[in-house]
Design a protein around this motif. Structure first.
Motif, PDB file in Angstrom:
ATOM      1  N   GLU A  58       0.847  -1.189   0.000  1.00 41.86           N
ATOM      2  CA  GLU A  58       0.000   0.000   0.000  1.00 41.86           C
ATOM      3  C   GLU A  58       0.879   1.234   0.000  1.00 41.86           C
ATOM      4  O   GLU A  58       1.896   1.288   0.695  1.00 41.86           O
ATOM      5  CB  GLU A  58      -0.929   0.015   1.212  1.00 41.86           C
ATOM      6  CG  GLU A  58      -1.871   1.214   1.207  1.00 41.86           C
ATOM      7  CD  GLU A  58      -2.959   1.139   2.263  1.00 41.86           C
ATOM      8  OE1 GLU A  58      -3.857   2.012   2.229  1.00 41.86           O
ATOM      9  OE2 GLU A  58      -2.915   0.230   3.095  1.00 41.86           O
ATOM     10  N   HIS A  61      -1.864   7.680  -1.698  1.00 46.71           N
ATOM     11  CA  HIS A  61      -2.567   7.827  -2.974  1.00 46.71           C
ATOM     12  C   HIS A  61      -2.271   9.192  -3.576  1.00 46.71           C
ATOM     13  O   HIS A  61      -2.661  10.224  -3.030  1.00 46.71           O
ATOM     14  CB  HIS A  61      -4.077   7.655  -2.769  1.00 46.71           C
ATOM     15  CG  HIS A  61      -4.818   7.531  -4.059  1.00 46.71           C
ATOM     16  ND1 HIS A  61      -5.953   8.241  -4.336  1.00 46.71           N
ATOM     17  CD2 HIS A  61      -4.564   6.793  -5.166  1.00 46.71           C
ATOM     18  CE1 HIS A  61      -6.387   7.941  -5.546  1.00 46.71           C
ATOM     19  NE2 HIS A  61      -5.541   7.067  -6.074  1.00 46.71           N
ATOM     20  N   CYS A  74     -10.030   7.787  -5.044  1.00 48.70           N
ATOM     21  CA  CYS A  74     -10.060   6.586  -4.205  1.00 48.70           C
ATOM     22  C   CYS A  74      -9.495   6.903  -2.820  1.00 48.70           C
ATOM     23  O   CYS A  74      -8.727   7.849  -2.656  1.00 48.70           O
ATOM     24  CB  CYS A  74      -9.239   5.472  -4.839  1.00 48.70           C
ATOM     25  SG  CYS A  74      -9.887   4.877  -6.410  1.00 48.70           S
ATOM     26  N   GLU A  75      -9.885   6.104  -1.839  1.00 47.54           N
ATOM     27  CA  GLU A  75      -9.406   6.331  -0.483  1.00 47.54           C
ATOM     28  C   GLU A  75      -8.031   5.711  -0.245  1.00 47.54           C
ATOM     29  O   GLU A  75      -7.251   6.211   0.569  1.00 47.54           O
ATOM     30  CB  GLU A  75     -10.411   5.777   0.533  1.00 47.54           C
ATOM     31  CG  GLU A  75     -11.740   6.522   0.518  1.00 47.54           C
ATOM     32  CD  GLU A  75     -12.599   6.181   1.712  1.00 47.54           C
ATOM     33  OE1 GLU A  75     -12.048   5.677   2.718  1.00 47.54           O
ATOM     34  OE2 GLU A  75     -13.811   6.409   1.638  1.00 47.54           O
ATOM     35  N   ARG A  76      -7.716   4.601  -0.937  1.00 48.53           N
ATOM     36  CA  ARG A  76      -6.448   3.921  -0.690  1.00 48.53           C
ATOM     37  C   ARG A  76      -5.878   3.391  -2.004  1.00 48.53           C
ATOM     38  O   ARG A  76      -6.624   3.145  -2.955  1.00 48.53           O
ATOM     39  CB  ARG A  76      -6.646   2.771   0.310  1.00 48.53           C
ATOM     40  CG  ARG A  76      -7.138   3.253   1.665  1.00 48.53           C
ATOM     41  CD  ARG A  76      -7.557   2.119   2.569  1.00 48.53           C
ATOM     42  NE  ARG A  76      -6.431   1.294   2.965  1.00 48.53           N
ATOM     43  CZ  ARG A  76      -6.542   0.225   3.764  1.00 48.53           C
ATOM     44  NH1 ARG A  76      -7.733  -0.111   4.241  1.00 48.53           N
ATOM     45  NH2 ARG A  76      -5.485  -0.492   4.086  1.00 48.53           N
ATOM     46  N   PHE A  78      -3.285   0.413  -3.669  1.00 45.39           N
ATOM     47  CA  PHE A  78      -2.495  -0.811  -3.576  1.00 45.39           C
ATOM     48  C   PHE A  78      -1.822  -1.030  -4.923  1.00 45.39           C
ATOM     49  O   PHE A  78      -2.462  -0.923  -5.971  1.00 45.39           O
ATOM     50  CB  PHE A  78      -3.375  -2.005  -3.215  1.00 45.39           C
ATOM     51  CG  PHE A  78      -3.993  -1.904  -1.850  1.00 45.39           C
ATOM     52  CD1 PHE A  78      -3.314  -2.366  -0.731  1.00 45.39           C
ATOM     53  CD2 PHE A  78      -5.237  -1.328  -1.676  1.00 45.39           C
ATOM     54  CE1 PHE A  78      -3.871  -2.261   0.536  1.00 45.39           C
ATOM     55  CE2 PHE A  78      -5.805  -1.212  -0.416  1.00 45.39           C
ATOM     56  CZ  PHE A  78      -5.120  -1.686   0.696  1.00 45.39           C
ATOM     57  N   GLN A 199     -10.339   1.074 -10.364  1.00 45.08           N
ATOM     58  CA  GLN A 199     -11.031   1.431  -9.138  1.00 45.08           C
ATOM     59  C   GLN A 199     -11.969   0.287  -8.795  1.00 45.08           C
ATOM     60  O   GLN A 199     -12.758  -0.141  -9.640  1.00 45.08           O
ATOM     61  CB  GLN A 199     -11.839   2.710  -9.321  1.00 45.08           C
ATOM     62  CG  GLN A 199     -11.003   3.967  -9.401  1.00 45.08           C
ATOM     63  CD  GLN A 199     -11.853   5.219  -9.404  1.00 45.08           C
ATOM     64  OE1 GLN A 199     -12.997   5.214  -9.833  1.00 45.08           O
ATOM     65  NE2 GLN A 199     -11.301   6.315  -8.910  1.00 45.08           N
ATOM     66  N   ARG A 201     -14.111  -2.016  -5.387  1.00 50.40           N
ATOM     67  CA  ARG A 201     -14.539  -2.166  -4.001  1.00 50.40           C
ATOM     68  C   ARG A 201     -14.588  -3.645  -3.679  1.00 50.40           C
ATOM     69  O   ARG A 201     -14.983  -4.460  -4.524  1.00 50.40           O
ATOM     70  CB  ARG A 201     -15.926  -1.555  -3.769  1.00 50.40           C
ATOM     71  CG  ARG A 201     -16.013  -0.056  -4.003  1.00 50.40           C
ATOM     72  CD  ARG A 201     -17.443   0.432  -3.803  1.00 50.40           C
ATOM     73  NE  ARG A 201     -17.642   1.789  -4.272  1.00 50.40           N
ATOM     74  CZ  ARG A 201     -17.503   2.875  -3.513  1.00 50.40           C
ATOM     75  NH1 ARG A 201     -17.164   2.740  -2.239  1.00 50.40           N
ATOM     76  NH2 ARG A 201     -17.706   4.077  -4.018  1.00 50.40           N
ATOM     77  N   SER A 213     -16.694  -2.182   0.550  1.00 49.41           N
ATOM     78  CA  SER A 213     -15.590  -1.444   1.161  1.00 49.41           C
ATOM     79  C   SER A 213     -15.523  -0.038   0.573  1.00 49.41           C
ATOM     80  O   SER A 213     -16.189   0.255  -0.431  1.00 49.41           O
ATOM     81  CB  SER A 213     -14.273  -2.164   0.880  1.00 49.41           C
ATOM     82  OG  SER A 213     -13.877  -1.964  -0.476  1.00 49.41           O
ATOM     83  N   LYS A 215     -13.773   2.812  -1.747  1.00 47.29           N
ATOM     84  CA  LYS A 215     -13.207   2.647  -3.089  1.00 47.29           C
ATOM     85  C   LYS A 215     -11.686   2.551  -3.021  1.00 47.29           C
ATOM     86  O   LYS A 215     -11.024   3.365  -2.374  1.00 47.29           O
ATOM     87  CB  LYS A 215     -13.625   3.817  -3.979  1.00 47.29           C
ATOM     88  CG  LYS A 215     -13.294   3.636  -5.449  1.00 47.29           C
ATOM     89  CD  LYS A 215     -13.817   4.789  -6.284  1.00 47.29           C
ATOM     90  CE  LYS A 215     -15.330   4.813  -6.291  1.00 47.29           C
ATOM     91  NZ  LYS A 215     -15.860   5.819  -7.251  1.00 47.29           N
ATOM     92  N   LEU A 216     -11.128   1.540  -3.691  1.00 44.67           N
ATOM     93  CA  LEU A 216      -9.683   1.295  -3.708  1.00 44.67           C
ATOM     94  C   LEU A 216      -9.138   1.507  -5.119  1.00 44.67           C
ATOM     95  O   LEU A 216      -9.813   1.231  -6.107  1.00 44.67           O
ATOM     96  CB  LEU A 216      -9.361  -0.131  -3.255  1.00 44.67           C
ATOM     97  CG  LEU A 216      -9.995  -0.614  -1.963  1.00 44.67           C
ATOM     98  CD1 LEU A 216      -9.598  -2.060  -1.692  1.00 44.67           C
ATOM     99  CD2 LEU A 216      -9.609   0.277  -0.786  1.00 44.67           C
ATOM    100  N   HIS A 217      -7.912   1.964  -5.209  1.00 46.34           N
ATOM    101  CA  HIS A 217      -7.211   2.112  -6.473  1.00 46.34           C
ATOM    102  C   HIS A 217      -6.138   1.027  -6.524  1.00 46.34           C
ATOM    103  O   HIS A 217      -5.291   0.936  -5.643  1.00 46.34           O
ATOM    104  CB  HIS A 217      -6.571   3.494  -6.562  1.00 46.34           C
ATOM    105  CG  HIS A 217      -5.897   3.791  -7.867  1.00 46.34           C
ATOM    106  ND1 HIS A 217      -5.526   5.060  -8.235  1.00 46.34           N
ATOM    107  CD2 HIS A 217      -5.517   2.996  -8.893  1.00 46.34           C
ATOM    108  CE1 HIS A 217      -4.955   5.045  -9.432  1.00 46.34           C
ATOM    109  NE2 HIS A 217      -4.921   3.793  -9.838  1.00 46.34           N
TER     110      HIS A 217
END
Length: 221
Positions: A58, A61, A74-76, A78, A199, A201, A213, A215-217
Motif C-alpha cells: 500500500e 494515494h 479513491c481512499e487507498r 495498492f 477502481q 470495491r 468497502s 473505493k480502492l485504487h
C-alpha cells in the motif's frame, strides 16, 4: 490486526451450533438465522497478506503522480512494487458485525467500477510465482483487457465497467454480534486480465444485501 474475534467468531451454519441460532429471520439450508434490521457489517481491515510482499504494497494515494484520470478519488492505493507479469492479487480482509444481531455471510467478491490503461516504460516484465495461501477464496478475474483489446503497451482512457465477480460460499457463515471473520481473497490472473489502473470495491453478501468497502485504487505498473 489480530484475527481473534471481539466477542464471537464466524461459524458455518451447518455445524453443531445450528440450534443456537435458529428461530428467526433468513432460512439457510436446514438452519434459520436471526437477521434483525440493526445488524451492520463493515470491512474492518483491508490489507495485503504477508506472503505476497514485496510484490504488493500500500502506498500514499497520489493521482497527480500516477497520471490517472478517474472521475472520483479513491481512499487507498495498492500497487505492485515492480512490474511482474501474471501477478495474482491477494487481499487480507476482516468483516466485522457492528450490530446487535447475528448475520449470515453467503458470498464474497469484488466490484470493478472503472478501469484505465496507461503506458509506462519499464522493460520486460518478470514471471511471477505466488505461494499458496490458506483460508482463502479464489475468484478468476474477467478478461477486461481482451474486451477493450488493450495490451500492456496501449493507452486506454478511463471507462466505467461496473463488473461484479462473486464467490458463493458452499456453507454460509454465521457471524455473531461484534464478531469478526477474517479471510483472504485471491484474485486470480488480476495483472493479466485487468488494465493497469482500476477502481474497485471489496464486497460481501450479508443477509442477502451487498456490503462494500471504500473505493480502492489498484495499480499494476
Amino acid at each position: 490486526m489480530s484475527d481473534r474475534p471481539v466477542v464471537g467468531k464466524a461459524n458455518r451454519t451447518g455445524d453443531a451450533r445450528a440450534e443456537f441460532y435458529a428461530n428467526t429471520g433468513v432460512h439457510i439450508g436446514d438452519v434459520t438465522v436471526n437477521v434483525a434490521p440493526e445488524s451492520v457489517v463493515r470491512f474492518a481491515h483491508i490489507g495485503i497478506p504477508l506472503h505476497t510482499k514485496p510484490r504488493w504494497a500500500e502506498f500514499p494515494h497520489r493521482p497527480d503522480f500516477l497520471g490517472c484520470e478517474f472521475t472520483e478519488r479513491c481512499e487507498r492505493l495498492f500497487s505492485l512494487t515492480k512490474l511482474i507479469h501474471g501477478s495474482d492479487l491477494f487481499f487480507d480482509l476482516v468483516l466485522l458485525n457492528m450490530g446487535d444481531s447475528p448475520t449470515v455471510i453467503s458470498k464474497v467478491g469484488i466490484w470493478i467500477e472503472e478501469v484505465q490503461q496507461l503506458i509506462y516504460l519499464y522493460g520486460y516484465p518478470e514471471a511471477s510465482r505466488i505461494r499458496p495461501a490458506t483460508d482463502e477464496y479464489t475468484i478468476a478475474m474477467p478478461d477486461i483487457r481482451r474486451k477493450y483489446k488493450v495490451g500492456f503497451m496501449d493507452h486506454m482512457a478511463p471507462d466505467r465497467v461496473d463488473v461484479r465477480v462473486m464467490h458463493e460460499l458452499a456453507d454460509p457463515l454465521y457471524l455473531p454480534p461484534k464478531g469478526l471473520y477474517r479471510y483472504i481473497l485471491h484474485l486470480k490472473s488480476y495483472q493479466t486480465n485487468i488494465p493497469n489502473h482500476a477502481q474497485l470495491r471489496l464486497t460481501a453478501e450479508v443477509n442477502g444485501q451487498e456490503v462494500c468497502s471504500p473505493k480502492l485504487h489498484v495499480f499494476t505498473r
